[in-house]
Structures are given as structure tokens and as C-alpha cells.
Design an enzyme around this catalytic site. Sequence first.
Site, PDB file in Angstrom:
ATOM      1  N   GLU A  68      -2.111  11.216   0.846  1.00  0.00           N
ATOM      2  CA  GLU A  68      -1.084  10.044   1.579  1.00  0.00           C
ATOM      3  C   GLU A  68      -1.851   8.754   2.587  1.00  0.00           C
ATOM      4  O   GLU A  68      -2.653   9.540   3.425  1.00  0.00           O
ATOM      5  CB  GLU A  68       0.183  10.491   2.118  1.00  0.00           C
ATOM      6  N   HIS A  69      -1.333   7.884   2.693  1.00  0.00           N
ATOM      7  CA  HIS A  69      -2.750   6.639   2.704  1.00  0.00           C
ATOM      8  C   HIS A  69      -2.287   6.478   3.994  1.00  0.00           C
ATOM      9  O   HIS A  69      -3.375   5.378   4.515  1.00  0.00           O
ATOM     10  CB  HIS A  69      -2.739   5.670   1.649  1.00  0.00           C
ATOM     11  N   ALA A  70      -1.023   6.460   4.607  1.00  0.00           N
ATOM     12  CA  ALA A  70      -0.751   5.962   5.501  1.00  0.00           C
ATOM     13  C   ALA A  70      -1.628   5.850   7.310  1.00  0.00           C
ATOM     14  O   ALA A  70      -2.197   5.010   7.877  1.00  0.00           O
ATOM     15  CB  ALA A  70       0.593   5.955   5.702  1.00  0.00           C
ATOM     16  N   GLY A 103      -4.781   7.893   7.272  1.00  0.00           N
ATOM     17  CA  GLY A 103      -6.084   7.508   6.302  1.00  0.00           C
ATOM     18  C   GLY A 103      -7.048   7.129   5.676  1.00  0.00           C
ATOM     19  O   GLY A 103      -6.337   6.872   4.688  1.00  0.00           O
TER      20      GLY A 103
END
Length: 398
Positions: free
Chosen positions: A357-359, A361
Site C-alpha cells: 500500500e503506497h500511502a 511509504g
Amino acid sequence: ATAYTRLGYLHETVVPTYFFQRSLPRLPIPDLSRTLDRYVYFAAPLVAPADLEASRKRLEGFKAGPGPEIQAELKRRAAATYSSYISPLWFDMYLKDRQPLPINYNPQLTFVDEEAPGRRGQADRAARLVDASVAFYRTLRDLQLEPDVFHTKPRVTETALWRAAVCCLPESVSFYGAAALGAYPLDMSQYKSLFESTRIPLPGRDALRKADTWQTLERHIVVQHRSRLWRLQVVGPDGRSLGVPAIERSIQEILTQGRAKPPGSREDPPPLGILTSMDRDRWAAARASLEGASEVNRAALKAVDDALFAVCLEDAAPESLVDVNNTMLHGDGTNRWFDKSFQLIVTANAKAAVNFEHAWGDGVAVLRYFNEVHRAACALPSAPQRPARGPRAPPPSG
């Protein structure tokens, strides 16, 4: 080469993990006039002369009007943030977007295939990757993870003498002492969200949540096979991994139970993980409904949220580059939990990847985890053919 140190870490460091954090320089806010000049400079080759002249006039009006007040507000906000005025806006860019996570945001990194003889397939590779991930977690938890430093003069700074010398500096100026010799410490704040964290869907803007598990050293992961989710303890009361044999035995039990029935059996529960692939507002409403239905549901979702990370056991056995990428990037969604900080995906033919999941890091923390865990997992021996009895893998309640 051995996979771990005597104490079970990936490595041990003289310089504590977050030693340089307090002294990292903040991203400066340029003077307003310089910002406007740079805007014109970069716009010049892209727009027609008439449009550029119109922009110049608008910028002059902005500078004489609301510009200074907005600049002052920008500086006030910057002073109130840990790192940069960009940081809150960066999080909003991810957390306010209502698009589904797979494909739009969650990337994947595929490990190279293992070619060493004697490896036994899916459960074996999954167990070693989990054990190596636990070792990375313990190394980070106990501040034994060496700080991220960009060395421009490695012969000088990647030495025991430099490490011993830099530790003598006060933390408040440690960055500048290191930089004076050509070693530039990097921000490591994202590592705190690598494990035991998840993205919670909420109307309008999601939230990042870190597990509150300080009361005990025991830790678990969540394992998904087909439509079932299992809570598997991997760290014991002593804070150390339960070991490859025990972990492999539990993973094999999960696979055996799941494959005793045909895919899509009416006895299987609905594939809850596929909800994490929905539009964020729709998933927020669905999750709120699940949590409001019973305490059992709330406890089950909390078990997923609090897990160190997720493991997805795939029945697919992709071979081509396209098929492997599609499997690791999204699969059919039924045995994924796209909200988790990261998921380890292991296919039936023992190919493996990380989907994250990118939020929380980006590539800095994930790529280091990826590389170090891969090296350690490859160095670990496979468990004996009849692994010692280990903990069972009971499903979370609900």
C-alpha cells in the site's frame, strides 16, 4: 553464509537506527520572488509567447497582492510539521483519493526465482520469507537496523572507524558531522509504518493506523488462502521467531485444509478481502457495516489490522512475465488485503512478490526490506521433510 546474527538479527549496528533523525535538514521554502521566477523559467519552453506574457502579468499581481500572505502561511505550516510542508499534502493526495487501490496505487516487486537445489515449493518458500521478514522486524524493533546513509566516499565512511566516530557526535548535529566526510544520512521515518500498520477506509479520507501492541512481544501475521483468512502467530513470548519448521508446518496445514475442497466450495466463507479492491467510499461503508454487525466482526478485522503483514497463498502457477505480473499486481482479488502495509504473495509454483500500500511509504523502505529479506530467505535452510510440531494456525474469530 548464515542468514542471521547470533541474536537472530539480520545484522547488528553500532550506530542506532534513528540516530540521525533529529538532525536531518528540513526542506527549505524558497523566497517568493525566486519561486515566481522559477515558474516563468520552466514555463517558457512550454507555452506560446502571448501566454507566457499573460502569466507574467498575473504573477506580478499575485506578488503585489495575496502572495506575501500566502507565503507567510506556508512558512507557518512548515514550522509545525515534522519534515516538510509538502508532507500533509502528500498524504492527502493518497488518502483522499477514492479510486480503488489495486492497479491505481499498490505497486508490486517480484523476487527472482530460487534455483538452489532442495527447495520444496510454496510452503517452504513462504515460511522462509516469513521468518526472514520477522528477523527484519526484530532488527528494526530493537534498533539494530543500520541507518540508511548515502556514502559518496565509501572507503572513508563505510568503515568501523567512521561508525565509532560518528556515534560520539550529539544527535542534534550528527547529520552535519557525517556529511562533512561525504556520508549523507536519509530520512527513516517511514520504517515505523512498515510493520503492524494498515490503511483504514473512511468516508472522504482514509486513515493510517498502527497497531497498539506494546503490552506483549507476541506477534502474528494474517495468511490468506482462497477466501479464508488465518491468524498465525510467528513471534513468541520471548520476542523471537517461532522458526521456519513451525511456520512451514502451519502454512502447509492451511494449504491442505483449503485444497481438501474444490475452489468456490459452498462451505467456504465469502471472499472478504475482495472488498479492499473497491472504491474507497464504498469499502468504508461496507467495513462500517461489518463492524457494526457484531463484536466478532470487529475482533476479526482488528486481527487483520494488527498483523505484522499479510501473506497471500495463491493456487495460480504463473510462468510468463505478463501472468506473473498480473498475479502479483492484483490477482483475482479474492485472497488479497490491499489495505495492509504490505503483502507477501507466494504462488503454487513458489514464485514470490511483495505488494504494498503506497500511502504510508515508498520505495526506500520497501526496497531495503525486499532486498535484505530475499538474501536472508535464500540463505536459510529448508525445514526437515517432517518439520517439528509447531503452533497451529487458527482462523481469526469471525
